[in-house]
Design a protein around this motif. Structure first.
Motif, PDB file in Angstrom:
ATOM      1  N   GLY A 445       0.795  -1.226   0.000  1.00 21.89           N
ATOM      2  CA  GLY A 445       0.000   0.000   0.000  1.00 21.89           C
ATOM      3  C   GLY A 445       0.825   1.272   0.000  1.00 21.89           C
ATOM      4  N   HIS A 446       0.247   2.336   0.561  1.00 22.51           N
ATOM      5  CA  HIS A 446       0.908   3.641   0.588  1.00 22.51           C
ATOM      6  C   HIS A 446       0.494   4.375   1.850  1.00 22.51           C
ATOM      7  N   ASN A 447       1.124   5.508   2.097  1.00 23.39           N
ATOM      8  CA  ASN A 447       0.893   6.264   3.329  1.00 23.39           C
ATOM      9  C   ASN A 447      -0.034   7.455   3.134  1.00 23.39           C
ATOM     10  N   GLY A 448      -0.929   7.345   2.161  1.00 27.75           N
ATOM     11  CA  GLY A 448      -1.967   8.353   1.987  1.00 27.75           C
ATOM     12  C   GLY A 448      -3.348   7.736   2.045  1.00 27.75           C
ATOM     13  N   GLU A 449      -3.467   6.584   2.690  1.00 29.06           N
ATOM     14  CA  GLU A 449      -4.749   5.893   2.769  1.00 29.06           C
ATOM     15  C   GLU A 449      -5.666   6.588   3.773  1.00 29.06           C
ATOM     16  N   HIS A 450      -6.960   6.306   3.675  1.00 30.77           N
ATOM     17  CA  HIS A 450      -7.895   6.834   4.667  1.00 30.77           C
ATOM     18  C   HIS A 450      -7.522   6.293   6.047  1.00 30.77           C
ATOM     19  N   HIS A 451      -7.569   7.151   7.041  1.00 24.98           N
ATOM     20  CA  HIS A 451      -7.205   6.752   8.409  1.00 24.98           C
ATOM     21  C   HIS A 451      -5.805   6.123   8.412  1.00 24.98           C
ATOM     22  N   ASN A 452      -4.902   6.773   7.735  1.00 23.99           N
ATOM     23  CA  ASN A 452      -3.585   6.194   7.472  1.00 23.99           C
ATOM     24  C   ASN A 452      -2.726   6.064   8.724  1.00 23.99           C
ATOM     25  N   HIS A 453      -1.956   4.976   8.754  1.00 25.96           N
ATOM     26  CA  HIS A 453      -0.827   4.810   9.662  1.00 25.96           C
ATOM     27  C   HIS A 453       0.418   4.703   8.783  1.00 25.96           C
ATOM     28  N   LEU A 454       1.563   5.018   9.337  1.00 25.22           N
ATOM     29  CA  LEU A 454       2.822   4.921   8.587  1.00 25.22           C
ATOM     30  C   LEU A 454       3.308   3.479   8.681  1.00 25.22           C
ATOM     31  N   ASP A 455       2.789   2.636   7.794  1.00 24.05           N
ATOM     32  CA  ASP A 455       2.936   1.199   7.980  1.00 24.05           C
ATOM     33  C   ASP A 455       3.184   0.422   6.687  1.00 24.05           C
ATOM     34  N   VAL A 456       3.764   1.060   5.682  1.00 27.50           N
ATOM     35  CA  VAL A 456       4.046   0.347   4.437  1.00 27.50           C
ATOM     36  C   VAL A 456       5.053  -0.772   4.716  1.00 27.50           C
ATOM     37  N   GLY A 457       4.668  -1.999   4.372  1.00 28.90           N
ATOM     38  CA  GLY A 457       5.537  -3.144   4.599  1.00 28.90           C
ATOM     39  C   GLY A 457       5.351  -3.819   5.937  1.00 28.90           C
ATOM     40  N   SER A 458       4.410  -3.346   6.751  1.00 28.53           N
ATOM     41  CA  SER A 458       4.206  -3.935   8.080  1.00 28.53           C
ATOM     42  C   SER A 458       3.522  -5.297   7.967  1.00 28.53           C
ATOM     43  N   ASP A 485      -0.909  17.254  13.283  1.00 27.06           N
ATOM     44  CA  ASP A 485      -0.113  16.604  14.315  1.00 27.06           C
ATOM     45  C   ASP A 485      -0.502  15.145  14.525  1.00 27.06           C
ATOM     46  N   ARG A 486      -1.208  14.558  13.576  1.00 24.93           N
ATOM     47  CA  ARG A 486      -1.651  13.168  13.734  1.00 24.93           C
ATOM     48  C   ARG A 486      -0.497  12.243  14.097  1.00 24.93           C
ATOM     49  N   TYR A 487       0.624  12.379  13.411  1.00 28.60           N
ATOM     50  CA  TYR A 487       1.708  11.414  13.581  1.00 28.60           C
ATOM     51  C   TYR A 487       2.605  11.735  14.767  1.00 28.60           C
ATOM     52  N   ALA A 488       2.188  12.703  15.582  1.00 29.05           N
ATOM     53  CA  ALA A 488       2.871  12.908  16.862  1.00 29.05           C
ATOM     54  C   ALA A 488       2.468  11.832  17.867  1.00 29.05           C
ATOM     55  N   ASP A 489       1.337  11.177  17.654  1.00 30.19           N
ATOM     56  CA  ASP A 489       0.884  10.107  18.539  1.00 30.19           C
ATOM     57  C   ASP A 489       1.529   8.789  18.119  1.00 30.19           C
ATOM     58  N   TRP A 490       2.110   8.089  19.073  1.00 31.28           N
ATOM     59  CA  TRP A 490       2.940   6.929  18.758  1.00 31.28           C
ATOM     60  C   TRP A 490       2.226   5.812  17.999  1.00 31.28           C
ATOM     61  N   PRO A 491       0.922   5.529  18.214  1.00 32.54           N
ATOM     62  CA  PRO A 491       0.336   4.397  17.484  1.00 32.54           C
ATOM     63  C   PRO A 491       0.287   4.585  15.973  1.00 32.54           C
ATOM     64  N   PHE A 492       0.425   5.835  15.501  1.00 34.17           N
ATOM     65  CA  PHE A 492       0.348   6.089  14.068  1.00 34.17           C
ATOM     66  C   PHE A 492       1.716   6.061  13.383  1.00 34.17           C
ATOM     67  N   ARG A 493       2.799   6.115  14.163  1.00 39.59           N
ATOM     68  CA  ARG A 493       4.133   6.291  13.599  1.00 39.59           C
ATOM     69  C   ARG A 493       4.732   4.964  13.154  1.00 39.59           C
ATOM     70  N   SER A 494       5.689   5.040  12.263  1.00 39.45           N
ATOM     71  CA  SER A 494       6.327   3.820  11.754  1.00 39.45           C
ATOM     72  C   SER A 494       7.202   3.153  12.798  1.00 39.45           C
ATOM     73  N   ASP A 495       7.732   3.900  13.770  1.00 39.43           N
ATOM     74  CA  ASP A 495       8.589   3.257  14.763  1.00 39.43           C
ATOM     75  C   ASP A 495       7.790   2.398  15.738  1.00 39.43           C
ATOM     76  N   TRP A 496       6.459   2.441  15.656  1.00 39.49           N
ATOM     77  CA  TRP A 496       5.617   1.506  16.415  1.00 39.49           C
ATOM     78  C   TRP A 496       4.768   0.652  15.471  1.00 39.49           C
ATOM     79  N   HIS A 497       5.353   0.329  14.329  1.00 37.05           N
ATOM     80  CA  HIS A 497       4.819  -0.692  13.435  1.00 37.05           C
ATOM     81  C   HIS A 497       5.951  -1.652  13.088  1.00 37.05           C
ATOM     82  N   ASN A 498       5.598  -2.753  12.496  1.00 34.56           N
ATOM     83  CA  ASN A 498       6.574  -3.806  12.228  1.00 34.56           C
ATOM     84  C   ASN A 498       7.262  -3.555  10.886  1.00 34.56           C
ATOM     85  N   VAL A 499       8.044  -2.491  10.855  1.00 35.81           N
ATOM     86  CA  VAL A 499       8.694  -2.054   9.622  1.00 35.81           C
ATOM     87  C   VAL A 499      10.157  -1.740   9.902  1.00 35.81           C
TER      88      VAL A 499
END
Length: 681
Positions: A445-458, A485-499
């Protein structure tokens, strides 16, 4: 898009192409009798509701009478502007809606009736429902504060009743009032004369007129970006138009606008039936589309039956395709990993039978039987009434007595592997029709999806239907969740996904995407390969090639999941993150994660290539805690010598605590109460 040019418009072309609304008005005349939900006087329907279901609703309603009615206060509404807290008001609004829905259901099942002059206590459920309906009628707004752009533009903290904003909150209340008016109509006239006229006036002013007069609502999605708001609000407007609008010609015009607006949503849906917003949003988006089509067909007959769209069969399969087991699902987007069982399961059940998809119907029935709840009021009054009026559905839910110790029955909807090429999501399991053993899911996928998380490759790994290598999901929404500021919250960031982390985190936007995506779908193995370097800032890494595969047991090799990463020219170091749910132990080249039930996973890697480091994150968010309890852990592998080129392989195998090969010195993740605590082997 011009009316009549989209998929729904094409199906309804004969009606939508009419020069005037006369034909449509005739089709839609006196629609209330054809909604599939009769009013309270049709006792042959309501008295046939199975005793178990009836008793549960009446007992819950009796308990609700002992609690105070939730209050909608100005201070709670203003908190969205003051400190970003949405829940203070929205939770109260939801609680009041659920209370009214439950009390209406109870009044219908108990056949309560009383005259206007009868004293208190004559009809407790009906009276309390009336009080709740009046609370909504008296409220200054039905709109949720973060959505009210009119108030924000004025710089006010108090909404203007003369300038209502049509959002999800307003849609929900309009639908509630319309269904309550329909179901209780004769008894409302007897007990509280004038109430129905007041409810109609409020829905007219707050919903129907704004919908008619403004055609630039962003949620319509005229720019090609429609999401769940579109069918959610259109469904409520349709309900109000059918049940509350008494002008046949106007009702026809409203339906024409609704169908044209829905097309903006339908054309965004991929032909694989996938929903990039996640499993939780299927129920408020795609599912509402299915309900709208049922309502149109029921009221308008064959001329308004658009349920033959080829896409709908694929759309219907999305929940079962994302199912790990139990109440655990692949949770892309803003979805929880653990789906609430309180869903309108009757919708996929009914559609599964209609379209000849028995596995879909079986999945829906299994979902409802987990709580033996055929009609959860939390899903909305219209959905609950529709479920209770469906005798086949209610009987199916309670047909078999509960057996707590019984083994899980076969699950025919659990395919050996499922690939959604438009969303680029793969789910594979050891064996079809069973949650036992390993399962893996992976997304490109990509990082512009609806309700996106930074999770390409997770990716996710589940053992016996429970994910242990996980996506945390979304926390409780605040005002900043949908802002810059959405990605200031840790659950949305790539460092808290399996990437991977090749020296920088992933970046938002549709341009940050996977490329060269390929899948393998065979009897012995299933997997996905993708180039995911483009998810990171330009110049961070030249290439990052990830392959995730499930290899099924073949008599010589046990089933396992293999994750291979290859890179070229990384930036400042190479690391790989793994978010784990359970008790974690680790050492050189190995780690285990054990779930609450004792099952778990063994993780293997070459200790000469990478060192492990674990942090534990305490969880106090109620939405996250429902899935994960009080903490999650993150195991990060830091590659010792990344070089200009390199690779690493991680393997996941079933883990049984106490097996001899697993008895070695361990270091369990520490139990610090700090938000994020370091742990070392």
């Amino acid at each position: 898009m011009r009316p009549g040019t989209g998929p729904l418009g094409t199906c309804l072309a004969a009606v939508l192409a009419a020069e005037d609304d006369a034909g449509l008005a005739r089709l839609l005349g006196a629609p209330a009798a054809r909604t599939g939900v009769p009013d309270i006087t049709r006792r042959e329907v309501w008295d046939a509701v199975p005793e178990e279901i009836r008793d549960r609703i009446l007992a819950d309603a009796e308990a609700e009478l002992g609690r105070p009615e939730p209050r909608l206060t100005a201070g709670a509404w203003a908190r969205a502007f003051r400190d970003g807290n949405r829940g203070a008001y929205e939770d109260a609004a939801w609680a009041l809606q659920e209370r009214v829905s439950l009390l209406v259901l109870a009044a219908v099942l108990a056949d309560e009736t009383a005259g206007a002059a009868d004293g208190p206590g004559a009809c407790p459920f009906l009276d309390a429902a009336i009080d709740g309906l009046m609370s909504f009628a008296e409220a200054s707004t039905w709109c949720w504060a973060p959505h009210d752009r009119f108030t924000a533009d004025r710089g006010d903290l108090v909404p203007d009743p003369d300038d209502p904003y049509l959002d999800l909150g307003a849609a929900e209340v309009a639908s509630l009032l319309a269904w309550a008016d329909h179901a209780l109509g004769p008894r409302l006239d007897q007990r509280m004369p004038g109430l129905r006229r007041r409810l109609r006036r409020e829905v007219e002013h707050r919903v129907l007129l704004p919908f008619e007069r403004r055609r630039d609502w962003r949620w319509i999605g005229t720019e090609g970006d429609a999401n769940n708001w579109n069918p959610w609000i259109h469904g409520a407007v349709l309900t109000a138009a059918l049940l509350l609008c008494e002008d046949d010609a106007r009702r026809a015009r409203l339906v024409r606008l609704i169908v044209a607006g829905l097309d903006h949503y339908v054309v965004t849906l991929p032909d694989d039936g996938g929903i990039d917003e996640g499993i939780a949003y299927w129920w408020v988006g795609a599912c509402r589309l299915l309900e709208i089509l049922d309502l149109l067909a029921g009221v308008g007959g064959p001329a308004l039956d658009a349920r033959r769209l080829p896409l709908l069969g694929e759309l219907l399969k999305y929940p079962q395709r994302m199912h790990f087991g139990g109440d655990w699902y692949v949770n892309v987007g803003d979805a929880p990993a653990r789906l609430s069982p309180e869903q309108p399961w009757q919708v996929p059940f009914r559609w599964g039978l209609r379209l000849g998809q028995p596995a879909t119907a079986a999945h829906a029935l299994a979902g409802a039987r987990r709580r033996r709840d055929a009609a959860p009021p939390r899903t909305g009054l219209g959905r609950a009434l529709t479920a209770l009026a469906d005798r086949r559905w209610c009987r199916a839910v309670v047909a078999e007595p509960p057996e707590p110790a019984a083994p899980e029955p076969p699950a025919p909807w659990l395919a050996a592997h499922t690939w959604l090429p438009r969303l680029q999501i793969l789910l594979a399991r050891e064996r079809a029709s069973s949650a036992e053993g390993l399962a893996v899911a992976v997304k490109a996928g990509h990082n512009g999806e609806h309700h996106n998380h930074l999770d390409v490759g997770s990716y996710w790994v589940a053992a016996d239907g429970r994910p242990l290598v996980v996506d945390a999901g979304r926390p409780t929404y605040t005002v900043r969740t949908f802002g810059p500021d959405r990605y200031a919250d840790w659950p949305f960031r790539s460092d808290w996904h399996n990437v991977p982390d090749p020296g920088a985190p992933q970046q938002p936007g549709p341009g940050h995407r996977a490329r060269d995506v390929h899948v393998e779908l065979g009897p012995g193995a299933a997997g996905m390969t993708a180039e995911i370097g483009g998810a990171y800032p330009s110049g961070t890494v030249a290439r990052w090639h990830r392959t995730v595969r499930l290899l099924r047991a073949d008599g010589e090799t046990d089933a396992h999941v293999s994750v291979e990463d290859r890179w070229e020219d990384p930036g400042a170091g190479v690391a790989l993150h793994h978010v784990l749910a359970g008790q974690v132990a680790y050492g050189d080249g190995w780690a285990t994660v054990t779930g609450p039930g004792g099952g778990g996973l063994l993780m293997r890697w070459d200790p000469l290539v990478a060192d492990a480091h674990v942090v534990r994150r305490e969880i106090d968010d109620p939405l996250l805690a429902r899935s994960w309890g009080n903490h999650l852990s993150r195991l990060t592998l830091t590659v010792r010598s990344p070089g200009t080129q390199g690779h690493i392989v991680v393997r996941w195998l079933p883990h049984t605590p106490g097996r001899p090969e697993h008895r070695k010195p361990t270091a369990e993740v520490c139990g610090s109460t700090l938000e994020e605590a370091e742990c070392h082997p």
